[in-house]
Scaffold this active site. Structure first.
Site, PDB file in Angstrom:
ATOM      1  N   TYR A   1       0.820  -1.213   0.000  1.00  0.00           N
ATOM      2  CA  TYR A   1       0.000   0.000   0.000  1.00  0.00           C
ATOM      3  C   TYR A   1       0.856   1.266   0.000  1.00  0.00           C
ATOM      4  CZ  TYR A   1      -4.083  -2.916   1.102  1.00  0.00           C
ATOM      5  OH  TYR A   1      -5.090  -3.848   1.073  1.00  0.00           O
TER       6      TYR A   1
ATOM      7  N   LYS B   1       3.353 -15.449   3.317  1.00  0.00           N
ATOM      8  CA  LYS B   1       3.334 -16.262   2.090  1.00  0.00           C
ATOM      9  C   LYS B   1       4.791 -16.595   1.759  1.00  0.00           C
ATOM     10  CE  LYS B   1       1.013 -18.221  -1.300  1.00  0.00           C
ATOM     11  NZ  LYS B   1       0.199 -19.414  -1.044  1.00  0.00           N
TER      12      LYS B   1
ATOM     13  N   ASP C   1      -3.170 -18.198   2.702  1.00  0.00           N
ATOM     14  CA  ASP C   1      -4.320 -18.881   2.122  1.00  0.00           C
ATOM     15  C   ASP C   1      -4.906 -19.900   3.097  1.00  0.00           C
ATOM     16  OD1 ASP C   1      -1.890 -20.145   1.815  1.00  0.00           O
ATOM     17  OD2 ASP C   1      -2.242 -20.816  -0.238  1.00  0.00           O
TER      18      ASP C   1
ATOM     19  N   ASP D   1      -5.454  -6.516   5.964  1.00  0.00           N
ATOM     20  CA  ASP D   1      -6.651  -5.843   5.469  1.00  0.00           C
ATOM     21  C   ASP D   1      -7.714  -6.869   5.098  1.00  0.00           C
ATOM     22  OD1 ASP D   1      -8.461  -4.055   4.428  1.00  0.00           O
ATOM     23  OD2 ASP D   1      -7.186  -3.339   2.816  1.00  0.00           O
TER      24      ASP D   1
ATOM     25  N   ASP E   1     -11.171  -8.260   7.600  1.00  0.00           N
ATOM     26  CA  ASP E   1     -12.538  -8.114   7.095  1.00  0.00           C
ATOM     27  C   ASP E   1     -13.256  -9.460   7.101  1.00  0.00           C
ATOM     28  OD1 ASP E   1     -12.264  -5.432   6.751  1.00  0.00           O
ATOM     29  OD2 ASP E   1     -12.221  -5.457   4.565  1.00  0.00           O
TER      30      ASP E   1
END
Length: 356
Positions: free
Chosen positions: A142, A191, A223, A247, A251
């Site tokens: 970001y 990851k 994942d 992020d 959620d």
């Protein structure tokens, strides 16, 4: 105690939910003998309309001069057509960077009164959902370089995802210290089978874990984490991860608790000044209709009392008041259930303030 709070009402339902949080804060002040003063700050779409930019420097200065910041929500379709650098959300990114807020804490807690609202099977819900996502907030993709260029006659977009050892270590320490105050378990999400940033992330986390022998530590690929959150959320206590993964996962975690309107968050850096906000958006479709759920904002105010002002008793009193109101069957539209009574945003805020 006297505290100055910068108040960003923002866009959409923001002004409505912030008004109810202030109502509850005023009830806390009256009960415990504190004085809270509020400094109004424009950010997001309202700042664009008024000042021509999402976060003017003068507004950031107000936040830096306050003891902490309470935020409603920003954004909406009115500003969707603006260039990326001028959108309301850029104000939020600039605020986080300007305040040096590198850690975001988002609890995923299922309130027992809303158990039926969870989309998970009752057998999974019965095991309990009570964990917290610790998200690195001002690094990663970001905040990396973004560019689109023409190569061999076609558009090619590149987004860079940088992380330094220091950035990883400071968010890691937040996670381990938070775990020590909870159930002493940290799950670090990355990851590492693909990304160099994740391999560095894992190496730093392993080094930190050795400093916290009293905290159980494990690695998990992002994942798999996404699957485990809906398969067996009870296994998690503190989940720590980088910006983009955090992020997305936070959620997802919010939705298994039944209502995104119930979830608060805190963003912290060095020192005690923080930014406190519900995790939901500005919900322009119900703005101005007194229908929004203010509980996420009210619980964000409770987090502010706890983490920035060291008012643990007062924060616990707000949470107890929320329990009392939910036990009485009062619900806003997002969490309405059979046998409960529908109340407005302002009625919910008044009920919680009265329950104090």
């Amino acid at each position: 105690m006297e505290k100055k709070i910068a108040v960003i009402r923002g866009d959409g339902i923001g002004p409505e939910i912030v008004a109810e949080a202030i109502k509850v804060l005023d009830a806390v002040a009256a009960k415990y003998g504190h004085t809270f003063t509020y400094d109004e700050v424009d950010m997001g779409g309202v700042a664009i309309d008024k000042w021509g930019e999402p976060l003017p420097q003068a507004m950031l200065d107000k936040c830096l001069a306050a003891d902490s910041v309470l935020l409603g929500a920003v954004g909406g379709p009115k500003w969707d057509g603006l260039p990326g650098a001028q959108r309301p959300e850029k104000g939020l990114l600039a605020l986080r960077a300007g305040m040096g807020l590198y850690s975001n804490l988002r609890p995923a807690k299922l309130w027992p009164q809303l158990a039926e609202a969870s989309p998970l099977k009752p057998s999974i819900v019965a095991q309990g959902i009570d964990f917290i996502v610790v998200r690195e907030l001002i690094g990663g993709v970001y905040f990396g370089e973004h560019k689109t260029e023409t190569i061999n006659g076609q558009q090619v977009a590149t987004d860079v995802m940088p992380y330094s050892e220091a950035e990883i270590e400071r968010i890691g320490r937040i996670a381990f210290e938070t775990a020590r105050k909870r159930r002493k378990k940290v799950t670090s999400v990355d990851k590492a089978n693909v990304l160099d940033t994740s391999r560095l992330w894992r190496a730093v986390m392993h080094r930190l874990a050795a400093e916290y022998p009293d905290v159980e530590y494990s690695d998990m690929l992002v994942d798999n984490t996404a699957m485990q959150i809906v398969k067996n959320p009870a296994q998690f206590d503190v989940v720590v991860t980088e910006n983009m993964f955090g992020d997305i996962l936070s959620d997802e975690a919010s939705m298994i608790t039944g209502s995104i309107g119930m979830i608060p968050s805190s963003s912290l850096g060095e020192g005690t000044r923080g930014l406190y906000e519900p995790i939901h958006g500005s919900a322009p479709d119900i703005a101005g209709q007194d229908k929004a759920n203010p509980i996420g904002t009210i619980l964000s105010a409770a987090m502010m009392l706890k983490y920035s002002f060291d008012m643990d008793e007062e924060a616990a009193a707000i949470e107890a008041a929320v329990h009392k109101v939910l036990d009485a069957g009062k619900r806003t539209g997002d969490s309405m259930a059979e046998g409960c009574s529908l109340v407005s945003c302002s009625e919910m805020g008044s009920a919680i303030a009265a329950a104090l």
